[in-house]
Motif scaffolding. Structure first.
Motif, PDB file in Angstrom:
ATOM      1  N   UNK A 292       4.414 -34.721 -44.586  1.00  0.00           N
ATOM      2  CA  UNK A 292       4.565 -33.445 -45.281  1.00  0.00           C
ATOM      3  C   UNK A 292       5.108 -33.718 -46.683  1.00  0.00           C
ATOM      4  N   UNK A 293       4.986 -32.765 -47.599  1.00  0.00           N
ATOM      5  CA  UNK A 293       5.583 -32.944 -48.927  1.00  0.00           C
ATOM      6  C   UNK A 293       7.109 -33.062 -48.811  1.00  0.00           C
ATOM      7  N   UNK A 294       7.684 -34.031 -49.492  1.00  0.00           N
ATOM      8  CA  UNK A 294       9.124 -34.263 -49.382  1.00  0.00           C
ATOM      9  C   UNK A 294       9.723 -34.610 -50.741  1.00  0.00           C
ATOM     10  N   UNK A 295      11.050 -34.591 -50.793  1.00  0.00           N
ATOM     11  CA  UNK A 295      11.810 -34.904 -51.993  1.00  0.00           C
ATOM     12  C   UNK A 295      13.215 -35.289 -51.570  1.00  0.00           C
ATOM     13  N   UNK A 296      14.082 -35.571 -52.522  1.00  0.00           N
ATOM     14  CA  UNK A 296      15.515 -35.701 -52.257  1.00  0.00           C
ATOM     15  C   UNK A 296      16.183 -34.511 -52.913  1.00  0.00           C
ATOM     16  N   UNK A 297      16.637 -33.568 -52.104  1.00  0.00           N
ATOM     17  CA  UNK A 297      17.253 -32.353 -52.646  1.00  0.00           C
ATOM     18  C   UNK A 297      18.578 -32.663 -53.343  1.00  0.00           C
ATOM     19  N   UNK A 298      18.860 -31.918 -54.381  1.00  0.00           N
ATOM     20  CA  UNK A 298      20.173 -32.017 -55.020  1.00  0.00           C
ATOM     21  C   UNK A 298      21.172 -31.056 -54.364  1.00  0.00           C
ATOM     22  N   UNK A 299      20.651 -30.048 -53.695  1.00  0.00           N
ATOM     23  CA  UNK A 299      21.447 -29.074 -52.946  1.00  0.00           C
ATOM     24  C   UNK A 299      20.765 -28.938 -51.585  1.00  0.00           C
ATOM     25  N   UNK A 300      21.505 -29.236 -50.509  1.00  0.00           N
ATOM     26  CA  UNK A 300      20.881 -29.269 -49.188  1.00  0.00           C
ATOM     27  C   UNK A 300      20.376 -27.904 -48.727  1.00  0.00           C
ATOM     28  N   UNK A 301      20.851 -26.837 -49.347  1.00  0.00           N
ATOM     29  CA  UNK A 301      20.481 -25.491 -48.910  1.00  0.00           C
ATOM     30  C   UNK A 301      19.195 -24.970 -49.535  1.00  0.00           C
ATOM     31  N   UNK A 302      18.729 -25.613 -50.606  1.00  0.00           N
ATOM     32  CA  UNK A 302      17.530 -25.122 -51.297  1.00  0.00           C
ATOM     33  C   UNK A 302      16.678 -26.294 -51.769  1.00  0.00           C
ATOM     34  N   UNK A 303      15.369 -26.093 -51.772  1.00  0.00           N
ATOM     35  CA  UNK A 303      14.469 -27.099 -52.343  1.00  0.00           C
ATOM     36  C   UNK A 303      14.719 -27.194 -53.841  1.00  0.00           C
ATOM     37  N   UNK A 304      14.444 -28.339 -54.436  1.00  0.00           N
ATOM     38  CA  UNK A 304      14.733 -28.532 -55.850  1.00  0.00           C
ATOM     39  C   UNK A 304      14.024 -27.517 -56.731  1.00  0.00           C
ATOM     40  N   UNK A 305      12.790 -27.171 -56.410  1.00  0.00           N
ATOM     41  CA  UNK A 305      12.054 -26.177 -57.207  1.00  0.00           C
ATOM     42  C   UNK A 305      12.753 -24.827 -57.153  1.00  0.00           C
ATOM     43  N   UNK A 306      13.292 -24.495 -56.004  1.00  0.00           N
ATOM     44  CA  UNK A 306      14.010 -23.241 -55.859  1.00  0.00           C
ATOM     45  C   UNK A 306      15.326 -23.289 -56.625  1.00  0.00           C
ATOM     46  N   UNK A 307      15.962 -24.453 -56.657  1.00  0.00           N
ATOM     47  CA  UNK A 307      17.206 -24.596 -57.434  1.00  0.00           C
ATOM     48  C   UNK A 307      16.954 -24.275 -58.890  1.00  0.00           C
ATOM     49  N   UNK A 308      15.825 -24.771 -59.412  1.00  0.00           N
ATOM     50  CA  UNK A 308      15.479 -24.512 -60.818  1.00  0.00           C
ATOM     51  C   UNK A 308      15.249 -23.016 -61.014  1.00  0.00           C
ATOM     52  N   UNK A 309      14.528 -22.381 -60.088  1.00  0.00           N
ATOM     53  CA  UNK A 309      14.250 -20.944 -60.193  1.00  0.00           C
ATOM     54  C   UNK A 309      15.538 -20.147 -60.243  1.00  0.00           C
ATOM     55  N   UNK A 310      16.498 -20.505 -59.379  1.00  0.00           N
ATOM     56  CA  UNK A 310      17.763 -19.773 -59.317  1.00  0.00           C
ATOM     57  C   UNK A 310      18.514 -19.908 -60.627  1.00  0.00           C
ATOM     58  N   UNK A 311      18.506 -21.126 -61.199  1.00  0.00           N
ATOM     59  CA  UNK A 311      19.195 -21.363 -62.465  1.00  0.00           C
ATOM     60  C   UNK A 311      18.551 -20.537 -63.579  1.00  0.00           C
ATOM     61  N   UNK A 312      17.228 -20.480 -63.588  1.00  0.00           N
ATOM     62  CA  UNK A 312      16.519 -19.730 -64.625  1.00  0.00           C
ATOM     63  C   UNK A 312      16.783 -18.231 -64.487  1.00  0.00           C
ATOM     64  N   UNK A 313      16.867 -17.750 -63.235  1.00  0.00           N
ATOM     65  CA  UNK A 313      17.119 -16.331 -63.018  1.00  0.00           C
ATOM     66  C   UNK A 313      18.522 -15.937 -63.470  1.00  0.00           C
ATOM     67  N   UNK A 314      19.453 -16.905 -63.330  1.00  0.00           N
ATOM     68  CA  UNK A 314      20.843 -16.591 -63.687  1.00  0.00           C
ATOM     69  C   UNK A 314      21.078 -16.764 -65.186  1.00  0.00           C
TER      70      UNK A 314
END
Length: 314
Positions: A292-314
């Motif tokens: 499956x598609x994988x990565x090393x998350x920087x935050x275990x609660x969210x995928x890295x792409x989602x982390x970026x989205x949250x930062x941009x929204x804030x």
């Protein structure tokens, strides 16, 4: 972004993040001091993670607007906790070695450390897992067993992952430490199999104690120990099952069933054999992976792409 199944080996981070295993164990040691129950809770995350699409950190993901994760699955919502301990380990690892150690590997390391720090066996874990990008509440609901499970259904479940009856019994010994909620046993105290009666496998004296702990109409969030030595990883769990003092139905059924009873008896008499079988089972379970598609998350609660989205929204 990687897709292939990752090769696993001991010492995976020996060059890229030499203190990785020390950092996780130190976090677990501090968690044990703060709240002994927390390390047992973290250990159980490996089971709930690896059985659902492999050991990929999916159980750690929070829900998003377009994804229902596994935390609120029926088998998880009433039993999984202490996610903050994994967060603490991840934060420490990111400070020491940014972007190197996966959340999936933290779960496996922390499970090993929970056992070792409470008196159980220690072992070398195979590392190198990556983190998935999504989770599935539906998959978790379809796979993970409930506290009402019987031995036959548990044998069937474990066999799907090439885990033997011996593996099932040994890994059930993870309940050597920790507690469970009254919610998980009300049915067997007062309405086993819809009979309106208690589970006849419960030893009468133990039943009286459970009645006092979990009375009808009482607080179902009250917790009780899974065995007589809930802060010590030992073979007391199996001794309790032999004596009819298993807390959960899914535990006691392992002694009432003829297919699983011999291993319960064996492990109740020989702690060393239990420890050896437990380590073997944990290693086998830790090897479960899917492509499956994988990565090393920087935050275990969210995928890295989602982390970026949250930062941009804030």
């Amino acid at each position: 972004m990687a897709v292939a199944v990752q090769p696993l080996r001991p010492g995976f981070y020996s060059e890229t993040c030499p203190p990785a295993e020390f950092i996780v164990r130190d976090v677990m040691r501090k968690a044990l001091i703060r709240e002994p129950r927390s390390v047992a809770s973290v250990m159980r995350l490996q089971f709930h993670d690896c059985f659902v699409n492999g050991c990929d950190g999916s159980v750690l993901l929070d829900d998003t607007p377009d994804m229902l994760g596994e935390k609120l699955a029926l088998s998880n919502i009433n039993s999984l906790r202490s996610f903050e301990v994994v967060d603490e380990a991840k934060e420490a690892l990111e400070a020491a070695c940014p972007g190197i150690v996966s959340c999936a590997d933290i779960v496996v390391l922390a499970a090993r450390d929970a056992v070792a720090l409470t008196g159980g066996p220690d072992w070398e874990v195979r590392l190198g897992r990556k983190d998935c990008l999504t989770a599935s509440q539906e998959d978790s609901d379809n796979i993970m067993p409930s506290p009402r499970a019987d031995a036959t259904s548990l044998i069937t479940l474990f066999s799907q992952f090439n885990l033997s009856v011996k593996d099932l019994i040994a890994l059930s010994g993870s309940h050597s430490i920790g507690e469970a909620r009254c919610f998980s046993i009300m049915f067997r105290l007062y309405n086993q199999s819809g009979s309106g009666k208690p589970d006849p496998a419960i030893e009468p004296g133990f039943r009286e104690k459970l009645d006092q702990l979990c009375p009808i109409g009482g607080d179902e969030n009250v917790t009780g120990p899974l065995d007589a030595t809930p802060t010590m990883f030992d073979n007391q769990y199996f001794k309790d099952l032999v004596a009819g003092k298993g807390f959960l139905n899914s535990d006691q059924t392992l002694f009432t069933s003829p297919r699983t009873r011999p291993y319960v008896r064996l492990f109740s008499k020989d702690q060393d054999k239990f420890f050896k079988a437990f380590v073997e089972g944990m290693l086998k379970m830790g090897d479960l992976q899917i492509e499956q598609p994988v990565e090393v998350r920087t935050n275990c609660r969210v995928a890295n792409s989602r982390s970026v989205d949250v930062l941009m929204e804030s």
